[in-house]
Design an enzyme around this catalytic site. Structure first.
Site, PDB file in Angstrom:
ATOM      1  N   PHE A 130     -10.719 -23.235 -62.738  1.00  0.00           N
ATOM      2  CA  PHE A 130      -9.574 -23.621 -63.562  1.00  0.00           C
ATOM      3  C   PHE A 130     -10.033 -24.649 -64.583  1.00  0.00           C
ATOM      4  CE2 PHE A 130      -5.826 -25.910 -64.895  1.00  0.00           C
ATOM      5  CZ  PHE A 130      -4.939 -24.878 -65.133  1.00  0.00           C
ATOM      6  N   ASP A 215     -16.795 -29.778 -65.379  1.00  0.00           N
ATOM      7  CA  ASP A 215     -15.381 -30.073 -65.534  1.00  0.00           C
ATOM      8  C   ASP A 215     -14.961 -30.908 -64.333  1.00  0.00           C
ATOM      9  OD1 ASP A 215     -12.650 -30.171 -65.552  1.00  0.00           O
ATOM     10  OD2 ASP A 215     -12.345 -28.057 -66.067  1.00  0.00           O
ATOM     11  N   LYS A 244      -6.857 -36.105 -66.029  1.00  0.00           N
ATOM     12  CA  LYS A 244      -5.993 -36.449 -64.885  1.00  0.00           C
ATOM     13  C   LYS A 244      -5.854 -37.954 -64.629  1.00  0.00           C
ATOM     14  CE  LYS A 244      -5.095 -32.136 -62.941  1.00  0.00           C
ATOM     15  NZ  LYS A 244      -6.002 -31.000 -63.102  1.00  0.00           N
TER      16      LYS A 244
END
Ligand SMILES: *Cc1c(COP(=O)(O)O)cnc(C)c1O
Length: 390
Positions: A130, A215, A244
């Site tokens: 993702f 990532d 995040k």
């Protein structure tokens, strides 16, 4: 009343739970009626410092009264300090940073840097990965349910099985601009990569003149037991994507750039909100707290306790317990959605990661007592569910 108002006007892209959260503190949140929950959603892993950490609140309040916006065409004190600290903490030699506002944007920037630096367009990503939902990041995302409705996507992106060195060595070539990997796949089911695989990926990238992008939007900032998950294996990626929890809940993304990454033409990329003083001040507070409160070490220690407890329970509904630090996935023998509801009824909020994995991303400041309550609630819920279906 407020729920129906929101339901009336929302875009409709989110599956919504029947819960209105109005307040948070530490590892807890409260709903509109005052009911308390232990929050192992933590904003999808945004609240590593918990909700309303006093140091973040103070930094935001102070900076909000000083200067909120300042585009990157000007210098700014908060931004300068943040860039210095981020590059100091970064693995290997990463001396430059592109600041933006989300994980997807951090990945998009990495794509542009990869293309310009190498003069190549081919990118390799992995199944179940993702990387975000903008068109470029979506192309990298290895999940059909996210991609299919929006095809055609970017050309020249190849997806290969995760954690399989042979697949990577077969796919990579001197035409490959970059390989992008999560150190632990998050949304794809909480799947940690093997150290050997990650080391082989770094070696193969170097041999082919290919850039290695990690990532770490979900794994970064202490979640797995180190500030960056790649530090567990002493790796030095060419680019590191963060977002995040970087600014403690304010929107911020960052792409850290290593020595093998070139420069983009002046003005060819940018972001209006990127690097604004308010989020930079929040991120500085986050990084200071992470270090002062030794939150990565805490995540490692508490994560191990919860792991041991979940594994020792030998729950019949559980196929496997996986993860690293306080990033924990419980693979179930059935669909996870009803179990999330059952857990919520017991006062614990948790996430899915795919159809059958229950994911726990507690704030790293969670107390040992609270974490024990989480373990107990999960075990009781799974045991009760097992009895109910027998
Ligand atoms: C959440 C996530 C993203 C996307 O971040 P957004 O801020 O939602 O764009 C990208 N990569 C990983 C690994 C993520 O977990």
């Amino acid at each position: 009343m407020l729920q129906s108002l929101e339901a009336l006007h929302t875009s409709g892209v989110y599956p919504k739970r029947d819960l209105t959260i109005v307040r948070g503190m530490g590892a807890r949140v409260w709903d509109a009626s005052g009911r308390e929950y232990i929050d192992c959603v933590a904003g999808h892993g945004v609240a590593n410092l918990g909700h309303c950490h006093p140091a973040v609140v103070a930094a935001v309040q102070k900076q909000a009264a000083q200067l909120i916006t300042c585009p990157e065409i000007f210098h700014n004190d908060q931004r300068a300090r943040l860039l210095a600290l981020l590059t100091e903490l970064a693995p290997g030699e990463m001396q430059r940073v592109f600041l933006c506002n989300s994980g997807a944007e951090a990945v998009e920037a990495a794509l542009k840097f990869a293309r310009i630096s190498t003069g190549r367009s081919e990118i390799i990503s992995t199944f179940r990965s993702f990387h975000g939902r903008t068109m470029g990041a979506l192309t990298l995302t290895g999940q059909k349910k996210h991609r299919t409705p929006f095809e055609p996507l970017l050309p020249d992106v190849t997806q290969i099985p995760y954690n399989k060195t042979e697949a990577l060595s077969a796919a990579i070539s001197e035409r490959t601009a970059a390989v992008i990997l999560e150190v632990v796949q998050g949304e794809g089911g909480v799947r940690p990569a093997d150290a050997d695989y990650l080391r082989a990926a770094q070696r193969l990238c170097h041999e082919n003149g290919t850039l290695l992008i990690f990532d770490e939007v979900q794994t970064g900032l202490g979640r797995t037991g180190k500030i960056f998950a790649c530090e567990h294996y002493d790796l030095a990626p060419d680019m590191l994507c963060l977002a995040k929890s970087l600014a403690g809940g304010l929107p911020m993304g960052a792409t850290l750039l290593g020595a093998r990454v070139g420069t983009l033409p002046l003005g060819s990329h940018g972001s209006t909100f990127g690097g604004n003083p308010l989020t930079c001040a929040a991120a500085l507070a986050v990084l200071a707290v992470l270090q002062a409160e030794k939150l990565p070490e805490r995540a490692a220690r508490l994560g191990e306790q919860l792991f041991d407890r979940l594994r020792a329970a030998h729950l019949p509904l559980v196929r496997a317990v996986r993860g690293q630090g306080l990033m924990i996935g419980i693979e179930l023998k059935q669909k996870v959605t009803p179990l999330l509801q059952a857990l919520q009824a017991r006062g614990v909020l948790a996430l899915p990661a795919g159809n059958t994995v229950l994911r726990l991303l507690p704030p790293l400041v969670i107390s040992e007592v609270e974490l024990e309550q989480v373990g107990e609630a999960v075990i009781e819920m799974l045991t009760g569910y097992q009895h109910a279906i027998n």
